[in-house]
Every structure is written in structure tokens, then in C-alpha cells.
Design a protein around this motif. Structure first.
Motif, short mmCIF file in Angstrom:
data_model
loop_
_atom_site.label_atom_id
_atom_site.label_comp_id
_atom_site.label_asym_id
_atom_site.label_seq_id
_atom_site.Cartn_x
_atom_site.Cartn_y
_atom_site.Cartn_z
N ARG A 164 0.82 -1.21 0.00
CA ARG A 164 0.00 0.00 0.00
C ARG A 164 0.86 1.26 0.00
O ARG A 164 0.44 2.30 -0.52
N GLN A 165 2.06 1.18 0.57
CA GLN A 165 2.93 2.35 0.64
C GLN A 165 3.84 2.44 -0.58
O GLN A 165 4.75 3.28 -0.62
N GLY A 166 3.62 1.58 -1.57
CA GLY A 166 4.32 1.72 -2.84
C GLY A 166 5.58 0.91 -2.98
O GLY A 166 6.39 1.19 -3.88
N LEU A 167 5.81 -0.07 -2.14
CA LEU A 167 7.01 -0.89 -2.27
C LEU A 167 6.90 -1.75 -3.53
O LEU A 167 5.88 -2.39 -3.77
N ILE A 168 7.97 -1.74 -4.34
CA ILE A 168 7.99 -2.46 -5.61
C ILE A 168 9.00 -3.58 -5.52
O ILE A 168 10.16 -3.37 -5.17
N PHE A 169 8.53 -4.79 -5.81
CA PHE A 169 9.44 -5.93 -5.90
C PHE A 169 9.92 -6.05 -7.34
O PHE A 169 9.24 -5.56 -8.27
N PRO A 170 11.05 -6.70 -7.63
CA PRO A 170 11.87 -7.50 -6.72
C PRO A 170 12.82 -6.65 -5.87
O PRO A 170 13.09 -5.51 -6.19
N ILE A 171 13.34 -7.31 -4.81
CA ILE A 171 14.36 -6.72 -3.95
C ILE A 171 15.67 -7.43 -4.25
O ILE A 171 15.76 -8.66 -4.19
N GLU A 174 18.20 2.37 -2.71
CA GLU A 174 19.10 1.40 -2.09
C GLU A 174 19.06 1.60 -0.59
O GLU A 174 19.03 2.73 -0.09
N LEU A 175 19.06 0.47 0.17
CA LEU A 175 19.00 0.50 1.62
C LEU A 175 20.27 -0.13 2.19
O LEU A 175 20.43 -1.35 2.16
N PRO A 176 21.22 0.69 2.69
CA PRO A 176 22.44 0.12 3.31
C PRO A 176 22.06 -0.70 4.54
O PRO A 176 21.19 -0.31 5.32
N SER A 234 23.99 -3.98 0.93
CA SER A 234 22.70 -3.30 0.98
C SER A 234 21.64 -4.16 0.30
O SER A 234 21.93 -5.20 -0.30
N PHE A 235 20.40 -3.69 0.43
CA PHE A 235 19.28 -4.18 -0.36
C PHE A 235 18.90 -3.10 -1.36
O PHE A 235 18.83 -1.91 -0.98
N ALA A 236 18.62 -3.47 -2.61
CA ALA A 236 18.25 -2.50 -3.63
C ALA A 236 16.89 -2.85 -4.19
O ALA A 236 16.51 -4.02 -4.29
N TRP A 237 16.13 -1.84 -4.53
CA TRP A 237 14.82 -2.05 -5.16
C TRP A 237 14.54 -0.85 -6.06
O TRP A 237 15.36 0.07 -6.19
N LEU A 268 20.11 1.11 -11.22
CA LEU A 268 20.25 -0.05 -10.33
C LEU A 268 21.13 -1.11 -10.96
O LEU A 268 20.83 -2.29 -10.91
N ALA A 269 22.19 -0.71 -11.63
CA ALA A 269 23.06 -1.67 -12.30
C ALA A 269 23.74 -2.57 -11.29
O ALA A 269 24.19 -2.12 -10.25
N TRP A 270 23.79 -3.87 -11.62
CA TRP A 270 24.51 -4.87 -10.80
C TRP A 270 25.97 -4.79 -11.20
O TRP A 270 26.34 -5.19 -12.28
N THR A 271 26.83 -4.24 -10.33
CA THR A 271 28.18 -3.87 -10.72
C THR A 271 29.06 -5.10 -10.88
O THR A 271 28.81 -6.17 -10.31
N ASP A 272 30.16 -4.91 -11.64
CA ASP A 272 31.14 -5.99 -11.80
C ASP A 272 31.81 -6.32 -10.49
O ASP A 272 32.24 -7.45 -10.26
#
Length: 678
Positions: A47-54, A67-69, A60-63, A166-170
Motif C-alpha cells: 500500500r505504501q508503494g514498495l515495488i518488488f523484486p528486492i 538502495e537500503l544500506p 545493501s538491499f536495492a529495489w 540499479l546496475a549490478w556492478t562488476d
């Protein structure tokens, strides 16, 4: 609430549900309640707008919202557990069912060794028909990824409207690659530790060209890997058996230059040697000079680890030398000493005795006491006080109280008050340390042992030597002791200490806990010194009757005649036991001052209960003990008092008064029957 805050709340709910689910049987009411809480948290997040995937990044966690350290310990643990299972991405649909959430939590609770890859995680969910929860890998090493990986992440594209790349870095992929390689290497060496043939081949490879230093490094590495395992001895035996199969050209320099010199300081080398059999030790002795084995026996005397293993290794090496194992360089001529030579046997026994901790402590204490008593105070080495205090602590903890008392007696010659000594003498510093809480608490531990008499004598002498500071600490520990049996012994110890225990005991009379005050009064009564009387008078007004009862007893014990007036106030105490004790205390011969109050007790309202009757009977005995004419007149009034035949308690009181009066004044006896006939 921001999307980031919604993610934080959901992840914390996920951690709580995961931990809680592991504590309850699947399908139980409590487990279902935790799953329902997670579902409500997930609905709030949607309801608060969280978008999956995580996505699970390195730190960190990124979505889609940013990004959430992971600075929180719980979130760090969740990230690590997901990465350990190869999970790089988590996606949950809004229509997810509770049973699918339960399957996801069970997946995260599975041991890592069972689900150590994303393929296994995928299979786990697929086998349970979970379709609304999906996990994906980090895109490394051919691991399958979830459909969510098709969103453009990892290509550098930006989500429309988000403005966040949100690039997945090398660097993330490289870190995971390195971790995977290290994990494979670790597993390879773990399996090699049980394979004697494979281990021998590896040892031959690393020692090629005479590189015994590399062989020693390899052995050290295997030993370090085995330290945290439960089968360290099994791995050590496999390593040792593989080593003994190496050619003599490798074994001789390996044992002479690496393993034996390292055994006196390297725990891995030492543990390896402790696993050798008698035959293997003879084989080692054939590859090294005799002097090297003799030197090792000397070096092991200073070895800081494993007392029992060290002793057994010393005995094994000594026996090997005695039985004539031929080293690489045989000594010229026959051995000078046989294995039965008294000198050799005495030396061997001395070496063994020197390794016993109790002997080492006693010798160390003797040396330090001699040092303290022989030096000038200005030249006193400060470390000796700390060392003696540590020796005393070890002796108390190890059940050597006699050694502690020996230390205290050695420093007890300096018994003058510390306030008059500036600077404090060495012995004062030591006594001050021994009077601290860490040492006195160990003395209390002695009182918890059976039988108690020996430790009680030790504790008494310890406190007498430790001085007022030690007695104060002991009294504070008495106030906190939960076991009644130990409290009784501690009170007995303080009573034996005597007058020095009075000040700390008096300080406990203001404690809010009734039993602490009662224990202090009980101990003061056993000491029986008059100096405690003024403080005891106040305890006669304590709100707890058990304390007042003990205060009456101790006041009479230490106050003598001076206690009669304050104790007399308690003859009207609300508690019957306190009244009886106070009445008995004031019933001293000739104490006419107590007669008016005793008259009120005896001739007041009649005995309505057995307790009242016992109080009045005690009053009759006290009046008889006083024995004055005023006291006897009160008894006469009690005899003349009208009683009713159905009140048996009052009749008992009147009959005892008549008997007592008859014994005192046989001619003036008033007949109870005559009173009844009036």
C-alpha cells in the motif's frame, strides 16, 4: 512513510517471522500467527508503494525505489543468509498466499549446507508449487535467475520515473566469484584431510626439491582449519599417518628443522606430536639427533598450553630416550645412565612435579613473599602485589585455601592502620587487593561446599587477615546471597570474626529488606558486644515482626539492664511472638518498673485465643520471676478475677496464677473454687 521505510519495516518483520517460525512446530497456532503478522506487514508495504523484486547487494538491499544500506545487525544477518544460499533477488506478488510465505520462511531456515545454491532454492520452491514467491541468483556461474531479471537491471538502464540506476556492478560479481572459489577450496581441503593417500600425494608435491618449509606451512594450514572442528584428533591422525609415509630424505629435515623446534611455541605442531603412537615416536627419534629430543623436553617445560597433553608428551619422549631409540647421529660410547638410575628417576619425577599447577602456584607464592619481605619499601617492585593477588585468586578458585592463608599470614605482620601509613607499604597493598570483591566472593564459594566446617575456619581467618575492607565486602555479599544454608554459614563466620564485623553489620540495619536486617541482628547477638546496643534500639520499631523479635533478643543479650526500658514497650506489640519475647526479657528479679505494663497485659481483656493465653501465661511467669510485693499483688488480682467455665484459656491463666502465688505465699492462697462459688 517513504518506500525505504516501508522496506525496512517489511524486512524486519521477515527477520522476526523467520526466527519465530523456527521455534514452533509447523502448522501450530503460534507459527500461523507469525505468518499472519508477516502478511499484514507485506500488505502495508504494498500500500505504501514498495515495488518488488528486492536485490541483495554486497552491503545493501536495492529495489526500484533506491538502495537500503544494511547497518542494522538483523538486516546484515538476513542479507548474509540470503547470499549464503545463492539468493541475489527476492520477488513476492501481492496475491501471495500465507502457505507460500511459510514455504519461503522454511527455505530461509534450512541449513546452508542443504541449500547452498540458487538452484537448490529454486527446486525447493518449485517442489512445493510456490508460484507467487520467486528467488533469483546474482547472474554468476550459470546460476538460473528469476523472471524479474528481465527488467533491465544490470544493463545500466533506468526505471522510468525513478531516476535511479540499479546496475549490478562488476565488483559485486567479482566478490561473489572470489567467495565461491574460496568456498570450493575450503571444501577440497576439508575432504583431503580425511584422505591419507591424497594427502600424501599433496605433501610430496609441496615438498618437492627439499622444500620442507613449504611442507611445514601446509601442515600448519591443515591444523588451523581443524581447530574449530569436532574431529580435530581424527584429522591430526590422518595428517600424521600421511607424513610418516614420506621418504626419509624429507622426514629427517622436516622433523629436525621444523616440527620439533615449532612444538614448543606452535599449537598446531604441539597437537600433532601429541597424536603420535609409541612406534611413531621411535620412528621420529631415528630421524633426528638425540640432542634435539632432549632440547624439546626442556622447551616443553615452558610450554603455555594443554597441561595434561604436555605431561604425557614429556613422559613419552623420556621413555623413548630411556629405551635406547637410535637417533640419526648416535652418541659415542655407551649411555652413562640406565633407565633405573636413581638420579634419572629423581630428575624425571621433579620434571613431572614441576608441571603441576598447585606446585607452581605454591613455589611462586614463596618466591614473591620472600621478595616482598626482603626489599626496602621504596624499592618494592609493584608487580609482586598484583602477582600475589592473582596467585591467591587462582588458589581460591582451585580449592587451595591453605596457600591463600599462607600468603595472608606472610603479609599480616604489617597490621597498623592504613590511614597512618603514607605511602602504603607493600603488604598493605597486597592485603587491600585480597580484600576486594573478586577474592572475597571466591571465599563465599568455599562456604557453598560440603562439609562446611573446614571452609568456615578458612573464611574466618581470611577475613581477620583481610581487615575491615574485606569484612565489609563479605557483609555486602551476605545481603545478596539467595541460599539460606549459605547465609547461616556466612553469619557464623562473621560472628567468629567478632568486633571487626560490628560496623558493617550495623550499616545493614537500615536495609529495606527484612531478612537482611534480621541476619545482621542475629549475627550481632552471637557476637554479644555492648557497643552495638544503641543502634539495636531503633530496630525494636521495625515494621516487620520477625525483625522486632530478633531485636528484642539481641537487645537483651548486649544491653543487659539498659535494655529493659526500650524492650518494655514491646510487651504490647501486635505480634504475639514479639510480646512473649519482650515479657520474658523484662521478667528479671526485682524489676518493679515492668510491673505496671505487665499488669495491663495480665488484667486486660481476657484470653480470646491460645496465643493470648500463652502471652498471659508468660506474663505470670515474668511476674513470679520479678517476685516483689507489687508483682505478687498482680497475681492475686488475676486469681480473684471472675472467669466463666466455658472459657478454658482464661481458666488456664487463673489456675497458673493461683499455683504460682501458692508457691510464693502458701498462706495467702485464694481458692479458685471459692472464686467460682461467689
Amino acid at each position: 512513510m517513504s518506500n525505504q521505510q516501508a522496506l525496512v519495516v517489511f524486512l524486519r518483520a521477515l527477520v522476526a517471522a523467520k526466527k519465530s517460525l523456527a521455534l514452533y512446530p509447523p502448522g501450530s497456532e503460534t507459527a500461523m500467527a507469525w505468518i499472519e503478522r508477516l502478511r499484514r506487514s507485506l500488505d502495508d508495504a504494498f500500500r505504501q508503494g514498495l515495488i518488488f523484486p528486492i536485490r541483495v547487494a554486497r552491503d545493501s538491499f536495492a529495489w526500484a525505489g533506491g538502495e537500503l544500506p544494511t547497518t542494522d545487525r538483523a538486516l546484515k544477518g538476513l542479507r548474509f543468509e540470503m547470499q549464503s544460499r545463492g539468493i541475489g533477488e527476492l520477488s513476492i506478488e501481492p496475491s501471495v498466499e500465507n502457505w507460500e510465505l511459510q514455504a519461503m520462511l522454511e527455505l530461509l531456515n534450512k541449513p546452508i549446507e542443504q541449500l547452498a545454491s540458487i538452484t537448490a532454492a529454486h527446486s525447493y520452491l518449485r517442489d512445493r508449487a510456490v508460484v507467487r514467491v520467486s528467488v533469483g541468483g546474482a547472474g554468476l556461474g550459470g546460476l538460473p535467475a528469476s523472471p524479474a531479471l528481465d527488467t533491465g537491471w544490470g544493463t545500466g538502464t533506468e526505471e522510468s520515473g525513478s531516476g535511479a540506476s540499479l546496475a549490478w556492478t562488476d565488483g559485486d560479481a567479482l566478490d561473489l566469484l572470489v567467495e565461491s572459489i574460496l568456498e570450493l577450496v575450503d571444501k577440497r581441503f576439508e575432504s583431503l584431510a580425511y584422505d591419507r593417500t591424497g594427502l600424501l600425494e599433496w605433501f610430496q608435491t609441496v615438498s618437492r626439491g627439499g622444500r620442507v618449509d613449504r611442507l611445514y606451512a601446509a601442515v600448519n594450514m591443515l591444523g588451523a582449519m581443524a581447530q574449530g572442528s569436532g574431529d580435530r584428533e581424527v584429522r591430526a591422525r590422518t595428517t600424521l599417518e600421511a607424513l610418516m609415509l614420506l621418504p626419509d630424505a624429507t622426514l629427517a629435515p622436516f622433523f629436525t628443522d621444523c616440527l620439533l623446534p615449532g612444538a614448543a611455541s606452535d599449537l598446531t605442531a604441539f597437537n600433532l606430536l601429541t597424536q603420535v603412537t609409541e612406534d611413531e615416536l621411535r620412528g621420529i627419534a631415528r630421524h633426528v639427533p638425540r640432542e634435539r629430543l632432549v632440547a624439546l623436553t626442556t622447551e616443553l617445560l615452558e610450554y603455555p598450553w594443554e597441561e595434561g597433553k604436555r605431561l604425557r608428551l614429556l613422559e613419552a619422549i623420556t621413555l623413548t630416550l630411556e629405551r635406547g631409540a637410535e637417533p640419526g647421529a648416535s652418541p659415542a660410547g655407551p649411555a652413562l645412565l640406565s633407565h633405573q638410575d636413581p638420579l634419572l628417576l629423581e630428575l624425571r619425577q621433579e620434571i613431572i612435579d614441576a608441571c603441576r599447577p598447585d606446585v607452581l602456584l605454591a613455589r611462586s607464592a614463596d618466591v614473591l613473599l620472600a621478595l616482598v619481605s626482603s626489599v626496602h619499601p621504596g624499592e618494592y617492585p609493584g608487580f609482586a602485589a598484583d602477582a600475589l593477588a592473582e596467585i591467591a585468586r587462582e588458589a581460591l578458585a582451585g580449592g587451595q585455601p591453605d596457600l591463600v592463608l599462607r600468603v595472608l599470614r606472610g603479609v599480616a605482620t604489617d597490621a597498623a592502620p592504613e590511614v597512618s601509613r603514607e605511602p602504603p607499604t607493600p603488604t598493605m597493598l597486597i592485603r587491600r587487593k585480597l580484600a576486594g570483591p573478586s577474592h572475597v566472593s571466591l571465599v563465599v564459594d568455599l562456604l557453598r561446599r560440603e562439609p562446611p566446617m573446614g571452609p568456615m575456619d578458612v573464611a574466618t581467618e581470611y577475613l581477620r587477615f583481610a581487615g575491615p575492607e574485606g569484612v565489609e565486602v563479605f557483609t555486602a555479599l551476605l545481603a545478596e546471597e539467595p541460599h539460606r544454608r549459605v547465609r547461616i554459614r556466612m553469619c557464623e563466620v562473621l560472628a567468629r570474626v567478632g568486633v571487626p564485623a560490628i560496623p558493617p553489620l550495623l550499616s545493614r540495619l537500615a536495609d529495606k529488606r527484612w531478612f537482611v536486617v534480621r541476619n545482621a541482628l542475629y549475627t550481632l547477638r552471637k557476637i554479644g558486644h555492648a557497643s552495638a546496643f544503641p543502634a539495636i534500639v531503633a530496630a525494636l520499631e521495625h515494621p516487620d515482626p520477625r525483625v522486632r523479635l530478633e531485636a528484642v533478643r539481641v537487645a537483651v543479650q548486649v544491653g543487659g539492664a539498659a535494655a529493659r526500658a526500650p524492650v518494655l514497650r514491646r510487651v504490647h506489640d501486635p505480634d504475639a511472638s514479639v510480646r512473649r519475647a519482650a515479657i520474658s526479657a523484662v521478667g528479671a528479679p526485682g524489676n518493679d518498673g515492668a510491673v505496671p505494663e505487665l499488669r495491663k497485659v495480665l488484667l486486660g481483656p481476657g484470653a480470646r485465643s491460645e496465643d493470648d493465653a500463652e502471652v498471659q501465661l508468660g506474663t505470670i511467669r515474668a511476674l513470679a520471676s520479678i517476685g516483689t510485693s507489687a508483682a505478687l499483688s498482680v497475681l492475686e488480682a488475676a486469681v480473684s478475677r471472675r472467669t466463666w467455665f466455658w472459657r478454658r484459656a482464661e481458666r488456664r491463666v487463673r489456675d497458673l496464677a493461683a499455683q504460682t502465688l501458692s508457691a510464693r505465699k502458701p498462706r495467702a492462697r485464694v481458692s479458685p473454687k471459692a472464686v467460682d462459688d461467689r
